[in-house]
Design a protein around this motif. Structure first.
Motif, PDB file in Angstrom:
ATOM      1  N   ALA A   1      -5.500 -22.421  31.601  1.00  0.00           N
ATOM      2  CA  ALA A   1      -4.370 -21.489  31.536  1.00  0.00           C
ATOM      3  C   ALA A   1      -3.694 -21.411  32.904  1.00  0.00           C
ATOM      4  N   THR A   2      -2.375 -21.374  32.923  1.00  0.00           N
ATOM      5  CA  THR A   2      -1.677 -21.210  34.192  1.00  0.00           C
ATOM      6  C   THR A   2      -1.457 -19.714  34.430  1.00  0.00           C
ATOM      7  N   PRO A   3      -1.205 -19.315  35.695  1.00  0.00           N
ATOM      8  CA  PRO A   3      -0.909 -17.894  35.955  1.00  0.00           C
ATOM      9  C   PRO A   3       0.248 -17.381  35.098  1.00  0.00           C
ATOM     10  N   LEU A   4       1.272 -18.216  34.890  1.00  0.00           N
ATOM     11  CA  LEU A   4       2.402 -17.757  34.070  1.00  0.00           C
ATOM     12  C   LEU A   4       1.984 -17.544  32.617  1.00  0.00           C
ATOM     13  N   GLU A   5       1.067 -18.367  32.122  1.00  0.00           N
ATOM     14  CA  GLU A   5       0.583 -18.169  30.744  1.00  0.00           C
ATOM     15  C   GLU A   5      -0.218 -16.874  30.635  1.00  0.00           C
ATOM     16  N   VAL A   6      -1.003 -16.565  31.677  1.00  0.00           N
ATOM     17  CA  VAL A   6      -1.762 -15.308  31.659  1.00  0.00           C
ATOM     18  C   VAL A   6      -0.795 -14.119  31.605  1.00  0.00           C
ATOM     19  N   LEU A   7       0.243 -14.182  32.445  1.00  0.00           N
ATOM     20  CA  LEU A   7       1.222 -13.085  32.454  1.00  0.00           C
ATOM     21  C   LEU A   7       1.958 -13.002  31.114  1.00  0.00           C
ATOM     22  N   ASP A   8       2.296 -14.168  30.537  1.00  0.00           N
ATOM     23  CA  ASP A   8       2.952 -14.174  29.220  1.00  0.00           C
ATOM     24  C   ASP A   8       2.051 -13.530  28.167  1.00  0.00           C
ATOM     25  N   ALA A   9       0.747 -13.867  28.221  1.00  0.00           N
ATOM     26  CA  ALA A   9      -0.185 -13.307  27.236  1.00  0.00           C
ATOM     27  C   ALA A   9      -0.193 -11.776  27.334  1.00  0.00           C
ATOM     28  N   LEU A  10      -0.200 -11.267  28.563  1.00  0.00           N
ATOM     29  CA  LEU A  10      -0.192  -9.804  28.749  1.00  0.00           C
ATOM     30  C   LEU A  10       1.104  -9.202  28.220  1.00  0.00           C
ATOM     31  N   LEU A  11       2.220  -9.858  28.539  1.00  0.00           N
ATOM     32  CA  LEU A  11       3.514  -9.302  28.125  1.00  0.00           C
ATOM     33  C   LEU A  11       3.675  -9.390  26.601  1.00  0.00           C
ATOM     34  N   MET A  12       3.127 -10.471  25.993  1.00  0.00           N
ATOM     35  CA  MET A  12       3.173 -10.570  24.526  1.00  0.00           C
ATOM     36  C   MET A  12       2.398  -9.418  23.880  1.00  0.00           C
ATOM     37  N   ALA A  13       1.357  -8.960  24.592  1.00  0.00           N
ATOM     38  CA  ALA A  13       0.529  -7.875  24.044  1.00  0.00           C
ATOM     39  C   ALA A  13       1.068  -6.500  24.439  1.00  0.00           C
ATOM     40  N   PHE A  14       2.268  -6.475  24.957  1.00  0.00           N
ATOM     41  CA  PHE A  14       2.859  -5.210  25.431  1.00  0.00           C
ATOM     42  C   PHE A  14       2.799  -4.087  24.380  1.00  0.00           C
ATOM     43  N   PRO A  15       3.099  -4.388  23.082  1.00  0.00           N
ATOM     44  CA  PRO A  15       3.067  -3.287  22.101  1.00  0.00           C
ATOM     45  C   PRO A  15       1.708  -2.598  22.025  1.00  0.00           C
ATOM     46  N   ALA A  16       0.618  -3.357  22.281  1.00  0.00           N
ATOM     47  CA  ALA A  16      -0.720  -2.751  22.231  1.00  0.00           C
ATOM     48  C   ALA A  16      -1.144  -2.204  23.588  1.00  0.00           C
ATOM     49  N   LEU A  17      -0.747  -2.901  24.675  1.00  0.00           N
ATOM     50  CA  LEU A  17      -1.253  -2.523  26.003  1.00  0.00           C
ATOM     51  C   LEU A  17      -0.402  -1.447  26.669  1.00  0.00           C
ATOM     52  N   GLY A  18       0.909  -1.588  26.572  1.00  0.00           N
ATOM     53  CA  GLY A  18       1.793  -0.657  27.281  1.00  0.00           C
ATOM     54  C   GLY A  18       1.899  -1.015  28.756  1.00  0.00           C
ATOM     55  N   LEU A  19       2.920  -0.475  29.402  1.00  0.00           N
ATOM     56  CA  LEU A  19       3.211  -0.849  30.786  1.00  0.00           C
ATOM     57  C   LEU A  19       2.099  -0.433  31.754  1.00  0.00           C
ATOM     58  N   ALA A  20       1.500   0.741  31.545  1.00  0.00           N
ATOM     59  CA  ALA A  20       0.495   1.234  32.504  1.00  0.00           C
ATOM     60  C   ALA A  20      -0.707   0.289  32.578  1.00  0.00           C
ATOM     61  N   LYS A  21      -1.188  -0.190  31.417  1.00  0.00           N
ATOM     62  CA  LYS A  21      -2.359  -1.080  31.439  1.00  0.00           C
ATOM     63  C   LYS A  21      -1.991  -2.454  31.992  1.00  0.00           C
ATOM     64  N   ILE A  22      -0.767  -2.901  31.704  1.00  0.00           N
ATOM     65  CA  ILE A  22      -0.363  -4.210  32.242  1.00  0.00           C
ATOM     66  C   ILE A  22      -0.247  -4.139  33.766  1.00  0.00           C
ATOM     67  N   THR A  23       0.320  -3.085  34.305  1.00  0.00           N
ATOM     68  CA  THR A  23       0.426  -2.994  35.772  1.00  0.00           C
ATOM     69  C   THR A  23      -0.961  -2.814  36.392  1.00  0.00           C
ATOM     70  N   TRP A  24      -1.854  -2.085  35.699  1.00  0.00           N
ATOM     71  CA  TRP A  24      -3.240  -1.978  36.181  1.00  0.00           C
ATOM     72  C   TRP A  24      -3.853  -3.381  36.276  1.00  0.00           C
ATOM     73  N   ALA A  25      -3.651  -4.192  35.216  1.00  0.00           N
ATOM     74  CA  ALA A  25      -4.223  -5.549  35.195  1.00  0.00           C
ATOM     75  C   ALA A  25      -3.634  -6.402  36.312  1.00  0.00           C
ATOM     76  N   VAL A  26      -2.339  -6.314  36.514  1.00  0.00           N
ATOM     77  CA  VAL A  26      -1.708  -7.140  37.551  1.00  0.00           C
ATOM     78  C   VAL A  26      -2.221  -6.725  38.930  1.00  0.00           C
ATOM     79  N   ASP A  27      -2.452  -5.419  39.122  1.00  0.00           N
ATOM     80  CA  ASP A  27      -3.041  -4.970  40.401  1.00  0.00           C
ATOM     81  C   ASP A  27      -4.414  -5.601  40.621  1.00  0.00           C
ATOM     82  N   VAL A  28      -5.236  -5.617  39.568  1.00  0.00           N
ATOM     83  CA  VAL A  28      -6.566  -6.244  39.683  1.00  0.00           C
ATOM     84  C   VAL A  28      -6.413  -7.728  39.999  1.00  0.00           C
ATOM     85  N   MET A  29      -5.489  -8.380  39.300  1.00  0.00           N
ATOM     86  CA  MET A  29      -5.299  -9.828  39.515  1.00  0.00           C
ATOM     87  C   MET A  29      -4.825 -10.119  40.942  1.00  0.00           C
TER      88      MET A  29
END
Ligand code: FES
Length: 208
Positions: free
Chosen positions: A64-92
């Protein structure tokens, strides 16, 4: 694995064995990259940092490329929401992996000039800093290898003192790596994170 899951596996091995068998069987028609990307999403959903770190590295190892990982997170936006995605990006970002870097975003990757090839010792490795990143550079069986200085186990930034001849030993839990290949040779299971390299006009270049 979390401490809680580890405890359950030890105290209720039969029941937990069924659980893990179910998970394995449920993903048997998926390729390893997709399986690990889905695991990344589930770890973000449950905000399990250790699991996220573990499955992110596995997804990257499976191609997986970094862009694919970010795409996967953004595709899951309806379930994750912005707060969890930004939390994940901070960890990454805190993991300082190639492609997850504030100074060099995933779509701004390129070649970086590490050092003169002639300055590399015939054996062992050198630890260098380049464009905000620390790396170990070593001669391998088929050219020059450059590795991220962060341990693939839990992201410890491995210091120069951890280098003894051809072996690099992470001070945190003792995973040991052969610097010629990057393979883990003691205590652990995963290799060092390796950058693509090439030699140009006597200089060692790495791509991230
Ligand atoms: S963080 Fe390096 S061995 Fe655990």
């Amino acid at each position: 694995m979390s401490d809680a899951l580890d405890f359950l596996v030890k105290t209720r091995p039969e029941a937990m064995g069924h659980y893990f068998a179910f998970l394995k069987d449920a993903g048997r028609h998926l390729d390893p990259k997709t399986r690990n990307l889905i695991s990344v999403i589930t770890k973000v959903h449950s905000q399990t940092e250790r699991g996220l770190r573990q499955y992110l590295k596995r997804a990257l190892r499976e191609g997986a490329t970094p862009l694919e990982v970010l795409d996967a997170l953004l595709m899951a936006f309806p379930a994750l929401g912005l707060a969890k995605i930004t939390w994940a990006v901070d960890v990454m970002l805190s993991m300082k992996l190639p492609g997850f870097d504030r100074a060099a975003p995933a779509d701004a990757v390129g070649w970086h000039d590490l050092m003169a090839e002639a300055d590399l010792p015939p054996q062992g490795a050198v630890r260098i800093q380049c464009d905000g990143r620390a790396l170990f550079v070593a001669r391998g069986t088929s050219g020059v290898n450059a590795y991220d200085s962060h341990c693939p186990h839990q992201g410890t930034d491995i210091p120069e003192l951890a280098l003894q001849g051809g072996t690099l030993t992470c001070p945190k839990h003792g995973w040991a790596f052969d610097v010629a290949s990057g393979d883990c040779v003691k205590n652990g299971t995963a290799p060092l994170t390796r950058y693509q390299t090439r030699i140009a006009s006597g200089r060692v270049l790495a791509h991230w």
